[in-house]
Design a protein around this motif. Structure first.
Motif, mmCIF file in Angstrom:
data_model
loop_
_atom_site.group_PDB
_atom_site.id
_atom_site.type_symbol
_atom_site.label_atom_id
_atom_site.label_comp_id
_atom_site.label_asym_id
_atom_site.label_seq_id
_atom_site.Cartn_x
_atom_site.Cartn_y
_atom_site.Cartn_z
ATOM 1 N N GLU A 46 -10.155 2.826 5.183
ATOM 2 C CA GLU A 46 -10.062 4.174 5.761
ATOM 3 C C GLU A 46 -11.110 5.091 5.149
ATOM 4 O O GLU A 46 -11.699 5.930 5.839
ATOM 5 C CB GLU A 46 -8.659 4.739 5.527
ATOM 6 C CG GLU A 46 -7.564 4.006 6.308
ATOM 7 C CD GLU A 46 -6.177 4.514 5.966
ATOM 8 O OE1 GLU A 46 -6.081 5.415 5.086
ATOM 9 O OE2 GLU A 46 -5.194 4.026 6.549
ATOM 10 N N SER B 38 -4.954 -4.993 -3.890
ATOM 11 C CA SER B 38 -3.708 -5.162 -3.148
ATOM 12 C C SER B 38 -3.946 -4.840 -1.675
ATOM 13 O O SER B 38 -5.002 -4.309 -1.297
ATOM 14 C CB SER B 38 -2.636 -4.232 -3.710
ATOM 15 O OG SER B 38 -2.996 -2.872 -3.508
ATOM 16 N N VAL B 39 -2.977 -5.153 -0.850
ATOM 17 C CA VAL B 39 -3.097 -4.873 0.590
ATOM 18 C C VAL B 39 -3.241 -3.372 0.814
ATOM 19 O O VAL B 39 -4.042 -2.923 1.647
ATOM 20 C CB VAL B 39 -1.864 -5.416 1.347
ATOM 21 C CG1 VAL B 39 -1.924 -5.032 2.816
ATOM 22 C CG2 VAL B 39 -1.776 -6.927 1.189
ATOM 23 N N GLU B 40 -2.482 -2.586 0.069
ATOM 24 C CA GLU B 40 -2.555 -1.124 0.220
ATOM 25 C C GLU B 40 -3.924 -0.596 -0.190
ATOM 26 O O GLU B 40 -4.474 0.311 0.445
ATOM 27 C CB GLU B 40 -1.459 -0.460 -0.625
ATOM 28 C CG GLU B 40 -0.028 -0.735 -0.171
ATOM 29 C CD GLU B 40 0.461 -2.109 -0.582
ATOM 30 O OE1 GLU B 40 -0.236 -2.783 -1.399
ATOM 31 O OE2 GLU B 40 1.520 -2.529 -0.084
ATOM 32 N N GLU B 41 -4.489 -1.154 -1.282
ATOM 33 C CA GLU B 41 -5.809 -0.716 -1.733
ATOM 34 C C GLU B 41 -6.892 -1.078 -0.716
ATOM 35 O O GLU B 41 -7.803 -0.284 -0.451
ATOM 36 C CB GLU B 41 -6.133 -1.342 -3.089
ATOM 37 C CG GLU B 41 -5.334 -0.741 -4.248
ATOM 38 C CD GLU B 41 -5.590 -1.470 -5.555
ATOM 39 O OE1 GLU B 41 -5.660 -0.794 -6.604
ATOM 40 O OE2 GLU B 41 -5.709 -2.709 -5.542
ATOM 41 N N LYS B 42 -6.804 -2.267 -0.148
ATOM 42 C CA LYS B 42 -7.785 -2.670 0.867
ATOM 43 C C LYS B 42 -7.742 -1.734 2.066
ATOM 44 O O LYS B 42 -8.782 -1.329 2.607
ATOM 45 C CB LYS B 42 -7.511 -4.104 1.323
ATOM 46 C CG LYS B 42 -7.812 -5.158 0.266
ATOM 47 C CD LYS B 42 -7.484 -6.554 0.793
ATOM 48 C CE LYS B 42 -7.771 -7.615 -0.260
ATOM 49 N NZ LYS B 42 -7.407 -8.982 0.209
ATOM 50 N N GLN B 43 -6.547 -1.367 2.480
ATOM 51 C CA GLN B 43 -6.398 -0.466 3.620
ATOM 52 C C GLN B 43 -6.948 0.917 3.289
ATOM 53 O O GLN B 43 -7.648 1.541 4.123
ATOM 54 C CB GLN B 43 -4.930 -0.372 4.018
ATOM 55 C CG GLN B 43 -4.664 0.482 5.260
ATOM 56 C CD GLN B 43 -3.202 0.503 5.649
ATOM 57 O OE1 GLN B 43 -2.385 -0.185 5.045
ATOM 58 N NE2 GLN B 43 -2.872 1.278 6.668
ATOM 59 N N ALA B 44 -6.677 1.411 2.086
ATOM 60 C CA ALA B 44 -7.158 2.734 1.684
ATOM 61 C C ALA B 44 -8.685 2.754 1.614
ATOM 62 O O ALA B 44 -9.323 3.731 2.033
ATOM 63 C CB ALA B 44 -6.552 3.124 0.340
ATOM 64 N N GLN C 16 -10.675 11.907 -2.433
ATOM 65 C CA GLN C 16 -10.255 10.532 -2.210
ATOM 66 C C GLN C 16 -11.093 9.545 -3.026
ATOM 67 O O GLN C 16 -10.573 8.543 -3.511
ATOM 68 C CB GLN C 16 -10.370 10.191 -0.722
ATOM 69 C CG GLN C 16 -9.231 10.740 0.137
ATOM 70 C CD GLN C 16 -7.887 10.162 -0.284
ATOM 71 O OE1 GLN C 16 -7.087 10.842 -0.935
ATOM 72 N NE2 GLN C 16 -7.655 8.914 0.046
ATOM 73 N N SER D 272 -9.895 1.487 -7.813
ATOM 74 C CA SER D 272 -9.799 0.450 -6.782
ATOM 75 C C SER D 272 -11.177 0.062 -6.276
ATOM 76 O O SER D 272 -11.450 -1.117 -6.014
ATOM 77 C CB SER D 272 -8.934 0.949 -5.617
ATOM 78 O OG SER D 272 -7.618 1.233 -6.041
#
Length: 460
Positions: A321, A312-318, A296, A303
């Motif tokens: 996690e 992006s929102v998806e990158e922040k979430q990833a 990961q 990112s």
């Protein structure tokens, strides 16, 4: 069943030679629009009322038109040698000239203009341009033809010194952004100077990027009228010393691009080093969780190196996690990037930036990463150059893509994507055409037809 549809067609050529139009036809899938130039009003063109005589032997010239019609369009000009008598009854021979087209290359000026724009401004390779013309406009052009157009136009354009004079007349420049690169297959350095208007003012090919060559180049620019109050470059001593020698009163600011490039390199090495440690530990202990975490880290490496505002929102979430399953490195690493962003983008004074730097030192020291420890050392060595804009007004806000670097990238793009640049002369032609089209809005197709007759650039 074939259907014939008639429609009106107008262009610059049909407008100029409407009195010479004799008909149109379709031959082998090509629309032929014919003009008999013997019917054209050459009395007005030649400025005479004498009777014109034409030889019986005629010939024709076919010229391709830029068209998106189903059938390609050719202009067919029927020509013959003409003559008239002057006031002394002396015979004067003439050959009708065709306006709006290139007779040296059987193409409309729009074809040549579009070819140069795609090649020089857009950076499309010559081979791809030839394919585009064949597929979209059904015009057969070889890459060698485009190469000849560019060299012919470039050889007739005003020299670099004259182009610089006109650029400065349009918009005076007070900033000097200088950088250099080494073209593929050569040991020579090409120096690039841009101004605050993001214009390439001039390029210069030298044996090397040493102080003497850079100083002579800048001295030449100064002699041509460039007045510099602010100078920008990388951390090359050759360029910084040359700037001080030629423009001693100019304020110097290191390009933000090169500052960020140095710091970003240390961040990247730190992240990849940590990832290698995790992977090695996981492989040694056969720990699938650590191996998955290392995977990961590799997947999200770009990112993790981004500014917070660019995620992006998806990158922040990833990343969130990823940090939840980590011992703390990811959180600390992202915190260091945020502090660096605050130093460059949000510090309102030098004192404020130094407070941020103190906190950055503590956080890096706590991590004990030798790659990250080089970042405070870089600031210690280059603080005066990297953050001068905090002390001197008018140095401009830092930006990722510096003027000098973008000029160098333009040359790299032209060289890498093109199969037409094979010499320093051709490279100079590309730059001159780029200046003419991008900054001066010239119709470069005129230069291939008129050549040296176009002696002066438009008044500025």
């Amino acid at each position: 069943m074939a259907v014939t549809v008639q429609m009106q067609f107008e262009s610059v050529v049909t407008e100029i030679y409407q009195d010479a139009f004799v008909g149109s036809s379709i031959e082998n899938g090509t629309t032929i629009i014919q003009f008999d130039l013997r019917q054209h009003n050459f009395h007005q063109v030649l400025g005479t009322q004498a009777q014109l005589c034409w030889r019986k032997e005629s010939y024709h010239v076919d010229v391709h038109e830029l068209s998106t019609f189903h059938n390609p369009i050719l202009y067919r000009f029927i020509l013959a040698q003409g003559s008239s008598l002057d006031d002394q009854k002396q015979r004067i021979d003439f050959t009708p000239a065709i306006e709006g087209v290139s007779t040296s290359q059987p193409m409309r000026h729009s074809v040549i203009r579009l070819s140069c724009y795609l090649a020089v401004v857009c950076g499309v390779s010559l081979r791809h341009i030839a394919l585009l013309f064949a597929a979209l406009f059904l015009i057969p052009i070889s890459k060698s033809s485009i190469k000849r157009w560019i060299d012919d136009i470039g050889s007739h354009l005003p020299p670099p010194e004259e182009m610089l004079r006109h650029l400065l007349a349009i918009a005076p420049a007070t900033e000097c952004h200088i950088d250099g690169y080494y073209p593929l297959g050569t040991d020579h350095c090409v120096m690039v100077v841009k101004d605050e208007h993001d214009r390439i003012l001039m390029t210069h090919e030298a044996a090397s990027e040493n102080g003497d060559d850079a100083r002579q180049f800048l001295q030449q620019l100064k002699g041509l009228g460039l007045t510099v109050t602010a100078a920008f470059s990388d951390y090359s001593q050759s360029f910084t010393e040359a700037i001080k020698a030629v423009f001693p009163h100019a304020r110097f600011q290191a390009d933000h691009f090169h500052t960020v490039k140095n710091i970003w390199g240390h961040l990247k090495k730190s992240l990849l080093s940590y990832r290698r440690q995790i992977k090695a530990t996981g492989a040694a202990t056969n720990d699938e969780q650590l191996l998955g975490f290392a995977k990961q880290l590799w997947k999200l490496r770009w990112s993790l190196l981004k500014k917070p505002a660019n995620l992006s929102v998806e990158e922040k979430q990833a990343i969130a996690e990823l940090a939840s399953g980590d011992a703390g490195f990811v959180h600390s690493f992202r915190s260091i990037i945020r502090q660096l962003v605050h130093i460059f983008a949000h510090a309102h004074s030098e004192a404020h930036a130094k407070l941020r730097l103190q906190q950055l030192r503590k956080d890096i020291r706590a991590l004990g990463d030798h790659h990250l420890e080089k970042i405070p050392q870089f600031f210690d060595d280059h603080w005066e150059q990297a953050l001068r804009y905090l002390r001197k007004k008018g140095m401009g806000k830092p930006r990722r893509g510096s003027n000098s670097e973008s000029g160098m990238r333009l040359l790299r793009r032209l060289e890498k994507n093109h199969d037409g640049i094979r010499s320093a002369a051709t490279r100079q032609h590309y730059i001159q055409i780029y200046q003419a089209m991008k900054y001066l809005s010239l119709d470069v197709a005129d230069f291939i037809e008129k050549g040296p007759q176009v002696a002066e650039l438009p008044d500025v």
